[in-house]
Structure formats: C-alpha cells, structure tokens
Design an enzyme around this catalytic site. Structure first.
Site, PDB file in Angstrom:
ATOM      1  CG  ASP A 208      23.556  32.843 -16.743  1.00  0.00           C
ATOM      2  OD1 ASP A 208      24.038  33.988 -16.781  1.00  0.00           O
ATOM      3  OD2 ASP A 208      24.236  31.833 -16.520  1.00  0.00           O
TER       4      ASP A 208
ATOM      5  CG  MET B 154      26.122  31.625 -21.147  1.00  0.00           C
ATOM      6  SD  MET B 154      25.940  33.309 -20.559  1.00  0.00           S
ATOM      7  CE  MET B 154      27.209  34.076 -21.523  1.00  0.00           C
ATOM      8  CB  CYS B 155      24.483  26.849 -16.822  1.00  0.00           C
ATOM      9  SG  CYS B 155      25.263  26.601 -18.401  1.00  0.00           S
ATOM     10  N   GLY B 156      22.375  27.387 -14.877  1.00  0.00           N
ATOM     11  CA  GLY B 156      22.102  27.279 -13.465  1.00  0.00           C
ATOM     12  C   GLY B 156      22.538  25.893 -13.033  1.00  0.00           C
TER      13      GLY B 156
END
Lengths: 230, 473, 314
Positions: B243, C1-3
């Site tokens: 990300d 793997m993120c928001g």
C-alpha cells in the site's frame, strides 16, 4: 525574489510537481496552499530555491531534494526528505515515520516530535528535532547526526554504523549495539554552532551522544580463511 | 531362542575354527565378524558424509556457514524435466536457419505511463549483481557485452558504478532497502528503477558483503567503514507494504518525470499473491527470482532451503497477473538458475516476457574456468566446483576487490564472450521457437511443452508426456 | 495491506458520508474491496442482520432458508427484506428481525449455509456493508452516504494472501457477539497457529483472511472474561506480525498496534469526536484546517475511545 502561489487541492500531483520545478527554475519563491496532507509534494527539487508548504504534507515531501529550502507549516508524513542530497527541510509540526530516510546530505529541522525510525539508513547530513525522537531513532544509520533537544523513545540508536544520535532529554531505552559516550568539547561546540545557526536558544544541554558499540559490525572472525567452505 | 534352529547334523570333516568362518572369505581383519564390507561407504540415509560435515562445521564455528554462488539443494527440480513438442502434423514449423523469428522484447510499455520503456533486442538480460560482489572490471565487461548484444544490465545493490554506466547502454538501477548512494542524480541516469523487495537466493533477508570485499571504493559507495561485514537492512526504510509502495512508486515516477519504467524485484515464495500485489501497487515490470538464483554471499541454509524454484513460480505469477487484469499491462521477468537458451525458451513458454541470467553471464565471462588452478586449490576447490565468491579471493578476478586478482579479467575478451554467449542463447531460443512454428519467441506457449516427470507436471501444470494432461490430484 | 478509518460523532449524524470520504482519500492503498461498519440508530426492538448471498439466481431459496432458521430460533422478520438490485452475481440483503432467543446458537445454525448466504453482521445497531471495488463504487451501490449513525469503521483492501472476493472484505463481525466489528491493516504471521487452535475450540472461519482471525480471537478473549482493554493489550504480545487494528462496539472504538511500530494510525480528537485513518490526508477530508493530529506510530500501543453519546445516556 518574487513569489508564486501554487494551489494543491485535489489536482494531479504530477502536474503540481512540474509547476513547482518550473516556478523554482524561473527564480520564484514558491508558496503552496491547500496542501491537504497529500503525498509526493516537492519530489526531486532543484539545487536552489525556496518552497513553503502552507499546511500539512503527506509522504516523501522533499524526497530526493538536491538543494532547495523547504518549509512545511504543519505536519509531514512518512519519509520526509528521503534520499535528499542537499538543501534544508523545516517541519513546524510533527514529522512522521522515517524522516530523512537514506539521506545523503543537507539538513532536516523538525520543530515538533519525530515518528519512528528517524534517520533510518541515512548516509550523511543532519536531522535536528526540537521535540522527541520516536521508536528506533537512527536505525541502521550509516553516517550523519540526529540531534534531539527533547528526549528519545525506545531503542534509540538501534544498529548504528558510524552515525551519531545526540539526545538532550531522557532516553527511554537504547537500541541493540548502542552505547552512550561522553562527547568531546569540540563536538559539543559544533552542535551548538549548528543550533545557533537554526536560531535555537543557546543554553547548557546535558548531551548524551549515542554511537555504535560495533559488536554487530563484524562476524566473529576477520580471517578470510575461516569463510572457506568445508 | 524359542525356535529350535539348532542342528544335530555332523559334518564328515572337522568343524572349522571361528576365525576361519569369519575371515576365510576375504573379510578384513579387525572388522567385527559379520559387518558387510559395504558399510565402508556408510549407510545412513540421514547421516550422510555431507550431513556429518555440516554438524562438524556448525560445532567448530558456532555459527551458520556462509558462502556464495547458488543453491546446492539436490531436490530442486530443473528445466530438464520439460521438453518441447515442436510442430509436426498439427502445426507447421518455420525454417530454423532461413526464416526469421522476432526476438524484440519491450518491457514496461503496458501501463502506458512510461515515456521510455525498455526495448531489448533479445528476451534476455543480465541480472543485478552489485559492484562489491563483483569487481569493477567484471561489471564493465558484462556491461559492454550486453550493450553489443542489444540488451541491458542491472546495477545491483552497491550503487551505480561509473564503469558500468559507461559500459551499459541500458542500465537498471536498483533501489534496495539499504539505498546505497541513491540520490536524484543517479536516479536520473538510470534507464529503469528497480525496487528490490527480495531476491531468490535469500528471500526475507538483506544483502551481505563480507569485510574482505568492503575495500575503500566499495565502502565509499556504500557509506560504510572499510572492512566491516555489511549486512544490509531487509525492509525498505520508508515504506512497509504494498500500500505504501504505491506511493513510493509515484514518487519515483515524479522524480524521473515518468521517463523510465519501475521494476519490482522479489524472490519467488508466494508468487500467486506477491506478483498480483506488486502489479496492483503500480509496477511496470515484476521481476521474479527463483530459489536457484545466485548471490555473492549468503548464509548457506538460505541458499539451499528458502524459496521455490523458478520452474514452479512462472505459471502462478502469470496467473496472478491475469487474475487482476494486468497480464497485458505489467511485464514479467523471471530468473534463477537459467543456464542456456533452452531454459530461456521454457521460461518464455511458461509465461515470462523476459529472462535474466546471472551466474551464466559470469561463467561466460570466466567464472570457474580452468585457469590459475593453484589458486582454486588454495581455496580448497577446483575449476568447475568453485563457489567462493564470498571470500573475495576469486581466482579469475570476477568476484573480488583484490586489484591483482581483478587484473585477471580481460575486459575486452570477456565482453566479447558475454556478447557471444547472449547471442548464442538467443539463437537457441529462436531455434526452438521456429521448430514450434512461431514467428516470435514471445508466442511460445505452455502447449509447446510436455513434462517428463510427475513433479515437473505438478509444479507447472504442463501436460505429462504421453498422458497429454497435467498431473493433478 | 490496507487503509483503515474510524469515526465517532458526538451526536447521531452523517457517519456514512464521513467514512466514505475517509476511505475515498485512501483508495490508493487498496481498491480490491471496501467495507464499512456503521452504528445506526437502534430499532425500538430487535436487531439488524446484514447478509451477502453468492448466487443471485438462488436468492429466493437462500432467503427462505435464512428466515426458516431465524424462526426456529424464536426470531422473525419485522419488516420486508431490503435487497440490492445490482447486476452482480453476489447480492446483499438487510433484515430487521426480532432478537433470536440465543444469538450464538442461531448464528451457529445460520453459518451452516454460509457457503450460499453469509451473515455479515448482527446487532441492535451495527450494520456491516462490504463489496468489491473502491469506496466510491461501494458507497454508490449501497447508498452509504446517507447512512446516519454515531460511529463506525471503514476499510480498503489490497488483497495479500487471500483472494479478491466480496466476502473476504473487511470489516469482520466478531461473531457471535452482537455489535462488535473489526478492521485491520497489516499481516499476521502466526495466523494458522491461532486459527487451528480456535477451530479446535469450535470457532468457524468464513474466510482465509488474517483479519478475520482478530475478530474471532478478540471474541474468544472476551468469552474468557477479559475486558476489551485487557484483550487489546494481550493481542500485542500474542499476535505476531505487523498490524494496526480497530475494534468497535456499542460503546466506542478500540485500537491495538504491533510491537514493531510499523502500521500507522493518525487521529484527531476533539469534543468527544474522533477521526482516525491510516493517512493524515484522509483526516484532511473532514478537518481540512485542523493539524493537531496525534500519530499512533509507536510500538505496542492500545487505546479505547468511548462514545460520548453512550456516556451521556449512562
């Protein structure tokens, strides 16, 4: 030097950066408004000029800077001034994780606190923090100085090479392979001169200089023959 | 004994002595009677001479063993378990010597974001090997050879060496977690920027260069004290996941004004997921390095026991790109133990867009060549078996920083050999492609292959020879 | 793997709109799927069920089975089911139901058909909405911007070790505890060890997603008598890998962070309100001029933000 105002808002970040370069190359001093903490503002700035972000910026502000003076009015995100080789970056507020990561020169001046791993893998230059250092300050830093007028969080000076971490306040804990040494008077003079140059108050500070114990620098043996496979 | 096997029978001659029974058939005196002479070679399946030597080494050193070169795990499958099925009745072959077959390979054009994608004359280039691991002369020779072959090289971890930048017409610049010497000037000199997440030889660990090779020039380029054992950081300093990597990739694009492609290199571990993530994070090119990939120095256990083989990584990687709709957008480069054009052609058929060679290029240059034999012997090895890159005492001057040893690299002759090797293996690829009826090497497909073993079929999904379907369970 | 994002209002208001903004600002962190946990006004009686079915062609029979199971647990529909009218194969349903006699035994039975239709959430207030696509797409499809409530969580997912599918999206409901939801940013490296242990204890996992583990793990700790605060602190030493997760219930939102100071969270608190997001630029969407944020970026941090509306009522 005349001033040029560039607004960020939700515009395309690539175009905004091109506008920065064009304005700086044309000799303008740049003021950036409506920054909205966006990422990648002021990447790869030229060898001279001034740019002032009137607000907070996101990740990698001033990344790969070569000589521009950058000022951030509020907070900065991750990797501020990463891989910069020259210039100065001043952050008025909080500077996030890995400030000055892998930097090769220049100066970063943070007026607030710094996030974790400030100066990680830095190769040269100075990071001056008026507030506190976060977790693992100077992690695997090669050379250069990290100077904190406040204290330092856990694992300060973790796995250093030849870099130095200077802390005036309390240190929560030292990182692996780190030790506190008594600084030489001349070194303190140098630090004081740098702080004076930044307009910081001149007074006695109880410096703790953290350097590597060098135990992690080598495997046990220096003899090449011991590495021959059986 | 409960079962009565005793005999009351008596020979019509005297009973022989115990001594005669035991040793009159040629058994060795001193051996306990009854031990087969085959035991001389040892019989334990667990405690082989190699296993015993390893325990002894660990016991003597008190730490793991370090060496260079590549994977010695005998269980790694090879591309030899696949064979091509050229055009016969169902398909029409092309003339191997007369008709032409396109080899042009363009990497990084798919996203449409990049001004200058990497255009290579052949689908092969030379893998990242750092200055530090390799001598400057070796880097230069490989660079010139690749330039003549119309292809490119990659800097490796140790920063951009002037000699290589001059030699390589196309040069990919690596940004490893340690970021040695990475600044704007060098980034803008590169023809491609490679973010390194890991490498096949030792995924999950950072670079390693022992003190013998951290000489002054190397230490300067890496901002390290000369002579230290450089164990590089494994995580990038300023991004922690895919990300954040997306933001990092945008930064690099802005810094280069969208001129050059961004590559993401990784060791092959979970390619089905890893490759998709890298593609979604914005990479133009994903470089997937199999467990057979070489390295200048590594803990031996990592070389032998981490990662999955290149053979098994290509199809899941291609599948990953297809699953996320990126198959036409993101280029896939593979590497790890590629020896010849045959291996290259098999990689292309399995789904790679291009193939990197590392050890093969070094060997073309002179690694393990039968010269200076006494120096090999001094290292306890011999030409053809040397894996002592880590010591910096390379007998042929390739993996050393010793000025005297480095002189043994003849840059001009070495460059020409690297060039000839690259063109030869490219020729091999076209030979196979044309036999399979392809006018472009990039049209090689999985259907052109058959597997010679259950394992190879299961690893790749390639149809079993004879069975004509993939082995599954 | 993120928001991830969290939002608390000091009175009921447009929490749906705020969470959509917070997630839209972080869409670059993952656009495989986006999800929301929103605490809407409790019904006068009963609870809300959010469901996801995986094959629209079987919608009627799926729903019949869901209702049959509800009825066998002393529950029933209070209003007509609301079903999305999109053209996707999967479909989402919202039910208002009388409270089942025993939520735990109801959900145990309802989960038996989770391969066809899965219960995403149950609670008097909590509604979990998740789908494939970025924040805007999910918000448009599910009319999120008009949802009123007191607090909630948001999540944008970049798939790591499990597949891209509507069901693998966050947030996860901490079944069988009504009104408890979780969002997570990071990767858990002892996932299978914990999953095996929890499965042996009878917990059922709906996905291969490591974040679901956190929901189940916290449920298990609460069942063993730990307070939320205690469970959060314990998670920092028991869960390996890098993570920042937020857990919400009727009373507010809690946070726990890994011991390596890896995954960030930027917060802005004032007058009983909370804005929390992975990146500061998301906070800017709601508070463009406030920069006195606090960064939860140190090692081993936990926090609980109580809901002021609840405090006032108590």
């Amino acid at each position: 030097m005349s001033e040029k105002v560039i607004q960020v808002g939700h515009r395309d970040i690539r175009i905004i950066n091109q506008e920065f370069l064009a304005a700086l190359e044309a000799g303008y001093s740049v003021v950036v408004t409506d920054t909205l903490s966006r990422h990648n503002l002021g990447v790869g700035l030229p060898q001279s000029g001034k740019i002032h972000f009137d607000g907070s910026v996101g990740y990698y502000c001033g990344g790969l800077n070569t000589g521009t003076d950058v000022r951030v009015e509020n907070n900065a995100g991750w990797g501020t001034g990463e891989a910069m080789s020259g210039g100065t970056i001043t952050v008025n507020g909080y500077s996030g994780m890995s400030t000055g990561a892998a930097m090769l020169g220049g100066l970063i001046h943070v007026k607030g606190d710094c996030g974790p791993r400030c100066g990680v893998a830095m190769k040269a230059g100075d990071i001056v923090v008026e507030g506190n250092l976060g977790y693992q300050a100077g992690f695997m830093a090669h050379r250069g100085r990290i100077i904190a007028l406040g204290g330092a969080g856990p694992s300060c000076g973790d796995a250093l090479w030849e870099a130095e971490v200077w802390v005036a306040g309390d240190i929560e804990s030292l990182g692996v392979d780190a030790k506190i040494v008594e600084p030489e008077a001349e070194e303190v003079e140098e630090i004081n001169a740098l702080l004076k140059q930044l307009g910081l108050e001149e007074r006695f500070r109880d410096w703790r200089k953290i350097v590597s114990e060098q135990k992690l620098w080598y495997f046990e043996s220096r003899d090449a023959n011991s590495w021959l496979m059986i | 004994m409960a079962d009565d096997l005793n005999s009351t029978y008596e020979y019509p001659f005297p009973m022989p002595s115990e001594e005669e029974v035991a040793y009159s058939d040629g058994a060795i005196k001193g051996r306990t009677p009854g031990s087969p002479s085959a035991y001389d070679k040892g019989g334990s399946t667990r405690w082989t001479p190699d296993a015993i030597a390893e325990v002894q080494a660990l016991a003597q050193l008190g730490r793991y063993q370090v060496r260079g070169y590549n994977c010695f795990n005998q269980r790694m499958p090879t591309f030899d378990d696949l064979t091509f099925v050229p055009a016969t009745m169902t398909r029409l072959p092309l003339e191997g010597y007369r008709e032409s077959c396109d080899m042009t390979t363009v990497l990084g054009a798919g996203t449409g974001l990049v001004e200058k994608p990497l255009e290579l004359k052949i689908p092969i280039y030379v893998a990242s090997m750092s200055f530090g691991a390799l001598s400057a002369s070796a880097k230069a020779a490989i660079g010139y050879g690749a330039s003549k072959a119309g292809t490119m090289t990659c800097t490796g971890e140790g920063g951009m060496l002037e000699d290589e930048r001059e030699a390589s017409q196309k040069l990919v610049y690596q940004l490893t977690p340690a970021r040695y010497g990475v600044d704007l000037e060098h980034i803008r000199k590169a023809d491609g920027l490679e973010l390194v997440v890991g490498q096949g030889a030792k995924p999950g660990t950072g670079g390693l260069l022992l003190g013998m090779k951290v000489v002054e020039r190397v230490s300067k380029m890496r901002s390290l004290p000369a002579g230290v054992d450089q164990r590089s950081t494994v995580r990038h300093p300023d991004f922690l996941g895919a990300d954040d990597m997306a933001v990092k990739i945008e930064e690099l694009r802005i810094a280069t004004n969208y001129k050059v492609p961004i590559l993401v290199k990784m060791g092959a571990t979970r390619p089905r997921f890893d490759v998709a993530i890298a593609a979604k994070a914005g990479a133009d090119i994903v470089v997937l390095d199999g467990a057979e990939g070489g390295t200048g120095a590594s803990p031996e256990l990592l070389l032998n026991h981490t990662g999955i083989p290149c053979l098994s990584a290509i199809r899941p990687a291609r599948q990953a790109l297809e699953d996320c709709g990126m198959s036409d957008k993101v280029s896939l480069v593979v590497s790890g133990g590629i020896r010849t054009g045959v291996d290259v052609a098999k990689c292309l058929a399995l789904g790679a867009d291009a193939v990197m060679i590392g050890n093969a290029a070094m060997i073309a240059l002179g690694c393990n060549s039968p010269r200076y034999e006494e120096d090999y012997h001094a290292l306890g090895t011999s030409p053809g078996a040397c894996h002592h890159c880590h010591t910096g005492m390379c007998p042929v001057g390739i993996t050393t920083q010793n000025k005297e040893l480095e002189k043994r690299v003849n840059i001009a002759a070495g460059a020409e050999r690297v060039y000839r090797f690259l063109t030869a293996i490219a020729m091999e690829v076209t030979m196979l492609a044309k036999a399979c009826g392809k006018s472009s090497v990039h049209n090689l497909e999985v259907e052109d292959l058959r597997a010679l073993s259950f394992e190879a079929s299961a690893f790749t999904g390639v149809k079993m020879a004879g069975l004509d379907r993939a082995f599954t369970w | 793997m993120c928001g991830i994002a969290g939002r608390i209002l000091n009175q009921e208001g447009g929490v749906g709109r705020d969470l959509v903004e917070l997630m839209d600002a972080q869409a670059h962190r993952g656009a495989d799927s986006t999800g929301f946990a929103i605490y809407t006004k409790p019904l006068p009686e009963g609870g809300k069920v959010r469901l996801m079915g995986f094959d629209r062609r079987n919608l009627n029979s799926d729903l019949d089975d869901v209702i049959k199971i509800l009825k066998s647990h002393g529950s029933d529909l209070l209003t007509d089911p609301q079903i999305d009218d999109a053209s996707t194969t999967h479909y989402s349903v919202r039910l208002e139901v009388r409270e089942p006699a025993n939520v735990e035994s109801w959900i145990a039975e309802a989960d038996l058909i989770s391969n066809r239709i899965e219960v995403l959430s149950y609670g008097i207030s909590l509604e979990i909405i998740k789908d494939v696509g970025d924040a805007k797409a999910v918000a448009d499809k599910h009319n999120l911007r008009i949802m009123q409530g007191t607090h909630g969580l948001g999540h944008a997912r970049l798939a790591t070790e499990s597949d891209v599918s509507p069901k693998a999206s966050h947030p996860f409901w901490a079944r069988p505890f009504p009104d408890v939801a979780i969002v997570h940013n990071g990767q858990i490296t002892n996932y299978y060890l914990w999953r095996d242990k929890l499965e042996l204890q009878g917990y059922r996992f709906m996905t291969e997603n490591d974040s679901e583990l956190l929901a189940v793990w916290i449920s298990d700790q609460k069942r063993k008598g730990l307070s939320l605060q205690q469970a959060l602190i314990k998670s920092v030493s028991e869960i390996d890998g890098v993570f920042t997760f937020m857990i919400s219930d009727l009373n507010g939102i809690g946070l726990a962070k890994d011991r390596f100071a890896m995954k960030p969270l930027v917060t802005l608190e004032s007058e009983g309100e909370l804005i929390a997001a992975t990146e500061e630029q998301a906070v800017r969407r709601i508070a463009p001029d406030r920069w006195d944020v606090f960064n939860y970026d140190g090692p081993s941090m936990t926090q609980i933000w109580p809901l002021r509306t609840i405090e006032a009522a108590a």
